[in-house]
Design a protein around this motif. Structure first.
Motif, PDB file in Angstrom:
ATOM      1  N   ASN A 171      41.911  39.383  21.345  1.00  0.00           N
ATOM      2  CA  ASN A 171      40.570  39.039  21.817  1.00  0.00           C
ATOM      3  C   ASN A 171      40.059  37.749  21.195  1.00  0.00           C
ATOM      4  N   ILE A 172      40.319  37.551  19.915  1.00  0.00           N
ATOM      5  CA  ILE A 172      39.892  36.318  19.245  1.00  0.00           C
ATOM      6  C   ILE A 172      40.563  35.115  19.913  1.00  0.00           C
ATOM      7  N   LEU A 173      41.857  35.184  20.100  1.00  0.00           N
ATOM      8  CA  LEU A 173      42.601  34.075  20.692  1.00  0.00           C
ATOM      9  C   LEU A 173      42.104  33.785  22.109  1.00  0.00           C
ATOM     10  N   GLN A 174      41.936  34.818  22.907  1.00  0.00           N
ATOM     11  CA  GLN A 174      41.484  34.652  24.284  1.00  0.00           C
ATOM     12  C   GLN A 174      40.080  34.037  24.343  1.00  0.00           C
ATOM     13  N   LEU A 175      39.177  34.572  23.538  1.00  0.00           N
ATOM     14  CA  LEU A 175      37.804  34.055  23.535  1.00  0.00           C
ATOM     15  C   LEU A 175      37.737  32.619  23.017  1.00  0.00           C
ATOM     16  N   ARG A 176      38.509  32.337  21.999  1.00  0.00           N
ATOM     17  CA  ARG A 176      38.511  30.977  21.447  1.00  0.00           C
ATOM     18  C   ARG A 176      38.956  29.975  22.507  1.00  0.00           C
ATOM     19  N   LYS A 177      39.985  30.347  23.253  1.00  0.00           N
ATOM     20  CA  LYS A 177      40.474  29.452  24.304  1.00  0.00           C
ATOM     21  C   LYS A 177      39.485  29.353  25.459  1.00  0.00           C
ATOM     22  N   GLU A 178      38.873  30.478  25.837  1.00  0.00           N
ATOM     23  CA  GLU A 178      37.878  30.466  26.916  1.00  0.00           C
ATOM     24  C   GLU A 178      36.690  29.579  26.576  1.00  0.00           C
ATOM     25  N   TYR A 179      36.272  29.613  25.319  1.00  0.00           N
ATOM     26  CA  TYR A 179      35.111  28.833  24.889  1.00  0.00           C
ATOM     27  C   TYR A 179      35.489  27.402  24.504  1.00  0.00           C
ATOM     28  N   GLY A 180      36.775  27.105  24.469  1.00  0.00           N
ATOM     29  CA  GLY A 180      37.222  25.762  24.130  1.00  0.00           C
ATOM     30  C   GLY A 180      36.941  25.368  22.697  1.00  0.00           C
TER      31      GLY A 180
ATOM     32  N   ASP B  89      34.614  43.344   7.753  1.00  0.00           N
ATOM     33  CA  ASP B  89      33.590  43.715   8.732  1.00  0.00           C
ATOM     34  C   ASP B  89      32.641  42.562   9.034  1.00  0.00           C
ATOM     35  N   PHE B  90      32.248  41.823   7.988  1.00  0.00           N
ATOM     36  CA  PHE B  90      31.305  40.732   8.228  1.00  0.00           C
ATOM     37  C   PHE B  90      31.937  39.610   9.043  1.00  0.00           C
ATOM     38  N   HIS B  91      33.284  39.450   8.963  1.00  0.00           N
ATOM     39  CA  HIS B  91      33.955  38.462   9.808  1.00  0.00           C
ATOM     40  C   HIS B  91      33.890  38.896  11.271  1.00  0.00           C
ATOM     41  N   ILE B  92      34.129  40.178  11.498  1.00  0.00           N
ATOM     42  CA  ILE B  92      34.098  40.701  12.871  1.00  0.00           C
ATOM     43  C   ILE B  92      32.689  40.554  13.442  1.00  0.00           C
ATOM     44  N   LYS B  93      31.684  40.870  12.636  1.00  0.00           N
ATOM     45  CA  LYS B  93      30.294  40.730  13.073  1.00  0.00           C
ATOM     46  C   LYS B  93      30.000  39.272  13.397  1.00  0.00           C
ATOM     47  N   ARG B  94      30.445  38.385  12.539  1.00  0.00           N
ATOM     48  CA  ARG B  94      30.208  36.945  12.747  1.00  0.00           C
ATOM     49  C   ARG B  94      30.914  36.451  14.002  1.00  0.00           C
ATOM     50  N   LEU B  95      32.133  36.917  14.259  1.00  0.00           N
ATOM     51  CA  LEU B  95      32.849  36.540  15.483  1.00  0.00           C
ATOM     52  C   LEU B  95      32.052  36.958  16.716  1.00  0.00           C
ATOM     53  N   GLY B  96      31.502  38.162  16.677  1.00  0.00           N
ATOM     54  CA  GLY B  96      30.671  38.626  17.776  1.00  0.00           C
ATOM     55  C   GLY B  96      29.466  37.724  17.992  1.00  0.00           C
ATOM     56  N   GLU B  97      28.831  37.302  16.896  1.00  0.00           N
ATOM     57  CA  GLU B  97      27.674  36.408  16.985  1.00  0.00           C
ATOM     58  C   GLU B  97      28.064  35.052  17.570  1.00  0.00           C
ATOM     59  N   VAL B  98      29.187  34.510  17.110  1.00  0.00           N
ATOM     60  CA  VAL B  98      29.640  33.198  17.581  1.00  0.00           C
ATOM     61  C   VAL B  98      29.912  33.231  19.087  1.00  0.00           C
ATOM     62  N   PHE B  99      30.570  34.289  19.545  1.00  0.00           N
ATOM     63  CA  PHE B  99      30.920  34.384  20.955  1.00  0.00           C
ATOM     64  C   PHE B  99      29.824  35.043  21.803  1.00  0.00           C
ATOM     65  N   GLY B 100      28.786  35.550  21.157  1.00  0.00           N
ATOM     66  CA  GLY B 100      27.695  36.181  21.880  1.00  0.00           C
ATOM     67  C   GLY B 100      28.090  37.478  22.569  1.00  0.00           C
ATOM     68  N   ILE B 101      28.954  38.242  21.904  1.00  0.00           N
ATOM     69  CA  ILE B 101      29.419  39.517  22.467  1.00  0.00           C
ATOM     70  C   ILE B 101      29.244  40.621  21.439  1.00  0.00           C
TER      71      ILE B 101
END
Length: 90
Positions: A29-38, A69-81
């Motif tokens: 999911n991280i890889l896919q989202l990172r590529k989708e968001y450029g 856990d805080f990394h996962i939370k932060r990833l969600g914030e960055v991608f808005g999911i």
């Protein structure tokens, strides 16, 4: 006694296997989202406050790379999911 030991070992194996599957889902999911968001790996690592090398290992499915856990939370914030989406629950 042997039966109880077998059950305990099975429980530990299942927990370990489930942990690895969740981490693989997160990595994909991280890889896919990172590529989708450029977003470059370097930029995302900076936004999430983890070393770029660790993010690279995570994306490649290294189950030993630390992700808290805080990394996962932060990833969600960055991608808005929601975090559940990163975990593959949605």
């Amino acid at each position: 006694m042997f039966y109880i030991t077998d059950r305990i070992l099975l429980i530990f194996w299942l927990a370990s296997h489930l942990h690895q599957e969740i981490r693989k889902t997160i990595a994909n999911n991280i890889l896919q989202l990172r590529k989708e968001y450029g977003i470059s790996r370097k930029a995302l690592a900076k936004l999430v406050h983890i070393p770029e090398g660790r993010l690279r290992r995570l994306e490649k499915g290294d189950t030993d790379a630390k992700l808290y856990d805080f990394h996962i939370k932060r990833l969600g914030e960055v991608f808005g999911i929601p975090v559940d989406m990163l975990l593959g629950k949605q």
